[in-house]
Design a protein around this motif. Structure first.
Motif, PDB file in Angstrom:
ATOM      1  N   ILE A 607       0.843  -1.200   0.000  1.00  0.00           N
ATOM      2  CA  ILE A 607       0.000   0.000   0.000  1.00  0.00           C
ATOM      3  C   ILE A 607       0.879   1.250   0.000  1.00  0.00           C
ATOM      4  O   ILE A 607       0.621   2.215  -0.734  1.00  0.00           O
ATOM      5  CB  ILE A 607      -0.962   0.002   1.222  1.00  0.00           C
ATOM      6  N   GLY A 608       1.935   1.231   0.818  1.00  0.00           N
ATOM      7  CA  GLY A 608       2.852   2.370   0.874  1.00  0.00           C
ATOM      8  C   GLY A 608       3.469   2.656  -0.482  1.00  0.00           C
ATOM      9  O   GLY A 608       3.553   3.817  -0.915  1.00  0.00           O
ATOM     10  N   LEU A 609       3.892   1.588  -1.182  1.00  0.00           N
ATOM     11  CA  LEU A 609       4.484   1.763  -2.518  1.00  0.00           C
ATOM     12  C   LEU A 609       3.468   2.361  -3.489  1.00  0.00           C
ATOM     13  O   LEU A 609       3.810   3.160  -4.358  1.00  0.00           O
ATOM     14  CB  LEU A 609       4.975   0.410  -3.056  1.00  0.00           C
ATOM     15  N   LEU A 610       2.209   1.954  -3.329  1.00  0.00           N
ATOM     16  CA  LEU A 610       1.145   2.451  -4.216  1.00  0.00           C
ATOM     17  C   LEU A 610       0.829   3.914  -3.957  1.00  0.00           C
ATOM     18  O   LEU A 610       0.816   4.734  -4.873  1.00  0.00           O
ATOM     19  CB  LEU A 610      -0.134   1.637  -3.999  1.00  0.00           C
ATOM     20  N   ILE A 611       0.564   4.240  -2.669  1.00  0.00           N
ATOM     21  CA  ILE A 611       0.089   5.594  -2.378  1.00  0.00           C
ATOM     22  C   ILE A 611       1.240   6.585  -2.197  1.00  0.00           C
ATOM     23  O   ILE A 611       1.022   7.791  -2.141  1.00  0.00           O
ATOM     24  CB  ILE A 611      -0.847   5.629  -1.142  1.00  0.00           C
ATOM     25  N   GLY A 612       2.492   6.083  -2.135  1.00  0.00           N
ATOM     26  CA  GLY A 612       3.637   6.976  -1.933  1.00  0.00           C
ATOM     27  C   GLY A 612       4.197   7.551  -3.221  1.00  0.00           C
ATOM     28  O   GLY A 612       5.177   8.292  -3.197  1.00  0.00           O
ATOM     29  N   LYS A 620      -5.329  13.339  -2.530  1.00  0.00           N
ATOM     30  CA  LYS A 620      -5.678  11.913  -2.403  1.00  0.00           C
ATOM     31  C   LYS A 620      -4.650  11.205  -1.519  1.00  0.00           C
ATOM     32  O   LYS A 620      -4.973  10.392  -0.659  1.00  0.00           O
ATOM     33  CB  LYS A 620      -5.682  11.246  -3.791  1.00  0.00           C
ATOM     34  N   GLN A 621      -3.379  11.540  -1.783  1.00  0.00           N
ATOM     35  CA  GLN A 621      -2.294  10.892  -1.057  1.00  0.00           C
ATOM     36  C   GLN A 621      -2.441  11.124   0.450  1.00  0.00           C
ATOM     37  O   GLN A 621      -2.327  10.188   1.251  1.00  0.00           O
ATOM     38  CB  GLN A 621      -0.956  11.440  -1.553  1.00  0.00           C
ATOM     39  N   SER A 622      -2.723  12.370   0.816  1.00  0.00           N
ATOM     40  CA  SER A 622      -2.900  12.704   2.235  1.00  0.00           C
ATOM     41  C   SER A 622      -4.085  11.942   2.824  1.00  0.00           C
ATOM     42  O   SER A 622      -4.016  11.434   3.949  1.00  0.00           O
ATOM     43  CB  SER A 622      -3.120  14.206   2.409  1.00  0.00           C
ATOM     44  N   ASP A 623      -5.173  11.890   2.059  1.00  0.00           N
ATOM     45  CA  ASP A 623      -6.369  11.172   2.536  1.00  0.00           C
ATOM     46  C   ASP A 623      -6.066   9.691   2.764  1.00  0.00           C
ATOM     47  O   ASP A 623      -6.414   9.118   3.794  1.00  0.00           O
ATOM     48  CB  ASP A 623      -7.516  11.301   1.520  1.00  0.00           C
ATOM     49  N   TYR A 624      -5.421   9.088   1.759  1.00  0.00           N
ATOM     50  CA  TYR A 624      -5.094   7.649   1.869  1.00  0.00           C
ATOM     51  C   TYR A 624      -4.236   7.383   3.109  1.00  0.00           C
ATOM     52  O   TYR A 624      -4.489   6.471   3.888  1.00  0.00           O
ATOM     53  CB  TYR A 624      -4.314   7.171   0.630  1.00  0.00           C
ATOM     54  N   LEU A 625      -3.191   8.237   3.265  1.00  0.00           N
ATOM     55  CA  LEU A 625      -2.236   7.991   4.346  1.00  0.00           C
ATOM     56  C   LEU A 625      -2.874   8.216   5.711  1.00  0.00           C
ATOM     57  O   LEU A 625      -2.706   7.394   6.618  1.00  0.00           O
ATOM     58  CB  LEU A 625      -0.999   8.882   4.175  1.00  0.00           C
ATOM     59  N   LYS A 670       7.879   2.748   3.795  1.00  0.00           N
ATOM     60  CA  LYS A 670       8.903   2.419   2.789  1.00  0.00           C
ATOM     61  C   LYS A 670       8.555   2.952   1.400  1.00  0.00           C
ATOM     62  O   LYS A 670       9.428   3.099   0.555  1.00  0.00           O
ATOM     63  CB  LYS A 670       9.110   0.898   2.717  1.00  0.00           C
ATOM     64  N   GLY A 671       7.290   3.238   1.175  1.00  0.00           N
ATOM     65  CA  GLY A 671       6.880   3.718  -0.155  1.00  0.00           C
ATOM     66  C   GLY A 671       7.089   5.214  -0.359  1.00  0.00           C
ATOM     67  O   GLY A 671       6.899   5.722  -1.460  1.00  0.00           O
ATOM     68  N   PHE A 672       7.494   5.906   0.726  1.00  0.00           N
ATOM     69  CA  PHE A 672       7.594   7.375   0.640  1.00  0.00           C
ATOM     70  C   PHE A 672       9.052   7.809   0.635  1.00  0.00           C
ATOM     71  O   PHE A 672       9.815   7.466   1.540  1.00  0.00           O
ATOM     72  CB  PHE A 672       6.855   8.018   1.821  1.00  0.00           C
ATOM     73  N   SER A 673       9.425   8.592  -0.362  1.00  0.00           N
ATOM     74  CA  SER A 673      10.822   9.036  -0.472  1.00  0.00           C
ATOM     75  C   SER A 673      11.058  10.281   0.380  1.00  0.00           C
ATOM     76  O   SER A 673      10.128  11.023   0.689  1.00  0.00           O
ATOM     77  CB  SER A 673      11.162   9.353  -1.924  1.00  0.00           C
TER      78      SER A 673
END
Length: 989
Positions: A607-612, A620-625, A670-673
């Motif tokens: 999920i992190g890799l997808l939404i990050g 959307k990203q903020s909402d998902y996280l 891990k999905g967020f740089s």
């Protein structure tokens, strides 16, 4: 019955009714008789008159022992008497006109022991003393079945005891075996072969058991007698007639087949072998393999055909002429259909390796490119064989599904067994990829259509073939879908397997889909089907927990590969995973059924890799996280709030839940740089900082729970990478909490975290490091020894191992500090107290530590400190006493005396690297301290090592020169020279 017979009967009694004391007396009495000088006469006398098998066996065993041990010391008369008597008994004749011994009418073990005694005499006496033994037996075979049977046993015993190379032989035994074989070939082998032929011809209908014994003996001798005695117009037709005669016993027919196998396996020149194989009407027995599969005969025929095919193939490989290759290929084409049938349907002789043979055959196919029709047909049959052998036995279906102990053992066995078969599959694919892919397509189609009772194993095997095939397909071919892949992959994705609920089928299906993802990457129309396979009950929602966990991991790999192409499907994916994610936000902490560590963390990473991704709109990203982080953090808050009210029974489950949540958040991040959370979308960074705030509370509430500390430490590692420098405000509190209650084992993890921070932030981390270093040094120096760890019995405890691990981590930590321009930390007012112990420890380690790489690190630390703390000659001392310590202690002990120890092994690559650092240290000391170092080193160190004046002068010249390579070479020869002079008499420390 005399006393001797009574004693032997007591000795052999198995009823348990005889007193142990009486048994011992009987043994002692029998042992005394064995020592009698006339023991051989006593034994032969008993053999003539006693009908008791126990007495007969004891006498024969004693004779065997006495001949083996005392033969050299026996008189000629005694040897003649034993030889004559034993021969007479074996041939059903009177011994000294006393009586006719009936020993060979007894049970098999008595006759075998008699044969063994006779063979021991042959070992010592044939052909030099008793040259007529075989010639004398042959006429006596006319006496009938008993003597013929005895003759077979003698030949078998001779093979077992002397000739066969299946047993390890001493050089002396090999010489004797050679001597006996040479004499037999010259004197009697043709007559023996004639006797075999006559007996089998005469008794084939009246005594099949006897004929079987004769053929079994004959099989043993074929490998070293003249093959022309067997391969002729008399014997070969007889053997084939026996095999094909329906009215005969399976044992007799199988024995004839075994003789033919011995014929085809005989070692000879390839051209002669090919002629021999060509002369055998082997096709006459092809039809027999289709008879009762479990019969002994079919097993023997299977071994014969397999052996024949292997020999023909060997001829094809070893002969170069076109004609010979043509003949070999004809013979091979003739026998292979039957061999393939055998491989699929029969028990094959263990000595014959199916994989080895097929690999060899596939290897020959490469030279036949393009393949002819026959060979293409054979490829299909080889694939059938592979499919048959990789199929699980339905007997284990339930065990494998629930994966109990039996299931686990069977799965492990099959994984190992399949390795070679899959290598073979890949080789077949290289030779004929179209045929291979077509076969796999047909296998899948037929597996789906197969009956429910066979469905599981059929489907699993077909999918496993398709999975294994992927290893031999290039990335390019996979992407473009070359050959039948363009049809196979969609077929795989769209096929519904009735047995998908089975663990093995579900797992291999998901693994296979994952293996062919490169195709999906190029053909994005299949993405929805792939997602469905992973997200429905075939994958993450599979009822079997082992499948759903593996599906979670594989799904994470799917996301990693397809990443950007999945952006349009994020909503769908999150919707499908809602219940899986919810397990983490609504877990009853008292529940004992907590998911395993690999369940969840992989889902959150996916999920992190997808939404990050930056491709996801910011809002959307903020909402998902936040939809994920807020419930998880709330649960941690709730769990921590009433921690003090917990009972002992509740605490472990609650702690396990917190652990689980930390791992989930860790994986999610891990999905967020770093760039995304600190520069382009700082809102995301704020969310992770808030999470870090919550999770650091865990250390306050549960300061002594090691698993939780470990998970929080791991999360801080993660946040360092994700938040970058913006993590700084959180570090003092985090490091203080981690340091407060840390045991040696946890301290290792703590030092790893500090290493990461130093490497990432360098000087930016100086102030925080300066603050924590005194506490770290104080903690570590209070528990680790200043020199060597204790050794010897009882010192290899877990506590000692943990301290050794901590000491090793300390060296790495000090090395990281020194090499990142942070050595000033060691000189702060609070750290000064630890400088002396630290330098002493580094000195001891650089001279003595068993791990050469640790020694090298310590020498490198010294080099850095010298550069950092010492100005050029006569400069002001930055660290009072340091220069003196380096010149007077470090230089001589580490750079000279430690090298004179013979444990310093120049032939070891790591030691040479350490040596290079030691030489560099001298160069740096000379640059910094000039003659002050050189004079002390040469005038104090060298004399103690008995260094000649001329070598000392050469050293000075080399050190003052600019060529470090020349200095290194000279210094190595100097050390080796000094070692030779000492000759091990001095050990410097």
């Amino acid at each position: 019955m005399d006393d001797m017979e009574k004693a032997i009967l007591i000795l052999f009694d198995e009823s348990g009714s005889i007193d142990e004391g009486l048994k011992k007396k009987a043994k002692d009495y029998c042992d005394e008789i064995k020592e009698e000088p006339s023991i051989c006469s006593i034994c032969i006398d008993k053999l003539c008159f006693s009908g008791l098998v126990q007495v007969q066996f004891w006498c024969l065993q004693t004779l065997h022992e006495v001949i083996r041990v005392r033969y050299a010391s026996m008189s000629l008369d005694e040897k003649f008497f034993i030889r004559k008597s034993v021969f007479s008994i074996a041939c059903l004749e009177a011994v000294d006109d006393k009586n006719v011994a009936r020993v060979i009418e007894g049970p098999a073990f008595i006759k075998n022991k008699l044969a063994q005694v006779l063979v021991t005499l042959i070992y010592f006496e044939y052909p030099l003393i008793w040259s007529s033994v075989f010639v004398d037996i042959l006429p006596r075979l006319r006496k009938g079945v008993l003597v013929i049977d005895m003759f077979c046993r003698i030949l078998n015993a001779l093979d077992d005891e002397v000739i066969s190379l299946d047993y390890q032989r001493t050089p002396e035994e090999l010489v004797v075996a050679g001597r006996i074989k040479d004499a037999m070939r010259q004197q009697c082998v043709p007559q023996i072969v004639r006797a075999w032929y006559d007996i089998v011809s005469l008794y084939r209908n009246s005594d099949q058991e006897l004929c079987t014994s004769v053929l079994e003996s004959m099989r043993r001798y074929i490998s070293w007698i003249d093959i022309g005695l067997i391969v002729n117009d008399a014997f070969i037709p007889l053997l084939f007639d026996l095999i094909l005669a329906g009215g005969l016993s399976e044992q007799l027919r199988g024995a004839a087949a075994a003789c033919l196998l011995a014929v085809v396996s005989k070692r000879m020149e390839p051209q002669s072998k090919l002629s021999l194989l060509q002369s055998l009407p082997i096709s006459r027995v092809f039809g027999l393999v289709a008879e009762d599969r479990d019969s002994e005969l079919v097993s023997s025929i299977a071994a014969l055909l397999s052996g024949y095919a292997a020999e023909v193939l060997e001829c094809f490989k070893r002969l170069n002429s076109e004609e010979a290759k043509g003949v070999s290929m004809e013979l091979l084409n003739e026998v292979l259909p039957s061999v393939f049938y055998v491989m699929q349907n029969c028990e094959v002789d263990a000595a014959f390796s199916i994989v080895q043979f097929l690999s060899s055959y596939v290897g020959t196919m490469r030279s036949l490119s393009p393949l002819r029709e026959k060979q293409l047909l054979h490829v299909g049959q080889i694939l059938e064989v592979i499919l048959t052998h990789i199929r699980y036995d339905p007997t284990y279906r339930n065990n494998l599904d629930i994966l109990d102990k039996i299931g686990r053992e069977e799965e492990d066995r099959m994984v190992e067994f399949r390795k070679d078969l899959f290598v073979l599959l890949r080789n077949v694919n290289r030779v004929a990829s179209d045929v291979t892919q077509l076969f796999i397509r047909n296998s899948l189609t037929s597996a789906v259509a197969s009956s429910p009772d066979m469905n599981v194993e059929e489907v699993e095997a077909a999918l496993s073939l398709f999975y294994a095939l992927g290893e031999s397909i290039s990335e390019e071919s996979m992407r473009t879908g070359s050959g039948l892949l363009r049809e196979l992959v969609p077929m795989l994705l769209s096929t519904s397997f009735p047995c998908h609920s089975n663990r093995l089928v579900a797992l291999v299906y998901l693994e296979t889909v994952t293996r062919y993802l490169k195709f999906v990457q190029e053909n994005t129309q299949y993405i929805p089907i792939v997602l469905a396979a992973f997200l429905d009950e075939r994958g993450i929602h599979h009822p079997n927990i082992n499948v759903s966990r593996r599906a979670s991991y594989l799904f994470m790999r799917v996301v990693k590969l397809l990443k950007v192409k999945l952006v349009p499907f994020i909503e769908t994916i999150l919707q499908s995973l809602q219940d899986t994610v919810a397990r983490f936000t609504s877990m009853d902490y008292a529940s004992k059924d907590l998911p395993g560590s690999e369940d969840g963390s992989h889902i959150f990473e996916a999920i992190g890799l997808l939404i990050g991704m930056e491709d996801v709109p910011s809002e959307k990203q903020s909402d998902y996280l936040s939809a994920l982080l807020i419930p998880l953090c709330q649960q941690v808050d709730a769990l921590l709030m009433n921690a003090k009210l917990l009972s002992l029974e509740e605490a472990p489950a609650k702690i396990a839940v917190i652990q689980q949540i930390i791992m989930a958040i860790n994986s999610l991040s891990k999905g967020f740089s770093e760039r995304l959370v600190t520069a382009s979308r700082p809102t995301i960074g704020i969310m992770f900082k808030q999470t870090l705030d919550v999770l650091l509370q865990v250390l306050v509430i549960f300061p002594k729970v090691e698993p939780l500390r470990s998970k929080v430490t791991s999360f801080i590692h993660r946040m360092v990478e994700t938040l970058g420098a913006s993590v700084f405000p959180y570090l003092p509190k985090a490091l203080e909490q981690l340091l407060a209650e840390s045991e040696p084992k946890e301290m290792v993890g703590f030092l790893l975290l500090l290493n990461q921070l130093i490497c990432k932030f360098n000087n930016m981390f100086h102030d925080i490091l300066e603050e924590v270093f005194p506490a770290i040094a104080g903690r570590i120096f209070s528990v680790i020894p200043r020199d060597a760890f204790p050794s010897g019995p009882g010192t290899n405890t877990e506590e000692i191992r943990e301290l050794q691990e901590l000491q090793k981590a300390l060296y790495t930590f000090l090395h990281v500090i020194a090499t990142h321009n942070l050595s000033s930390v060691f000189l702060s007012s609070k750290s000064r107290a630890y400088l002396g112990p630290m330098l002493q420890l580094l000195l001891y380690t650089s001279c003595n530590h068993r791990d050469i790489l640790v020694r090298k690190a310590c020498v490198q630390i010294f080099i850095t400190l010298i550069k950092d703390w010492c100005a050029r000659p006569y400069g002001e001392e930055k660290v009072p006493g340091f220069q003196k310590f380096i010149i007077e202690t470090f230089a001589t002990n580490c750079c000279l005396y430690s090298l004179l120890d013979k444990s310093f092994e120049f032939r070891d690559a790591n030691t040479l690297v350490l040596f290079g650092e030691i030489v560099l240290a001298q160069k740096v000391m000379y640059e910094k301290f000039g003659d002050e170092f050189l004079v002390h080193f040469v005038s104090k160190g060298f004399p103690a090592a008995h260094c000649p004046q001329d070598l000392a002068e050469q050293y000075c010249l080399n050190l003052q020169g600019s060529d470090i390579k020349a200095l290194k070479s000279f210094y190595q020869s100097l050390i080796e020279n000094l070692r030779m002079q000492q000759n091990g008499s001095l050990v410097f420390r």
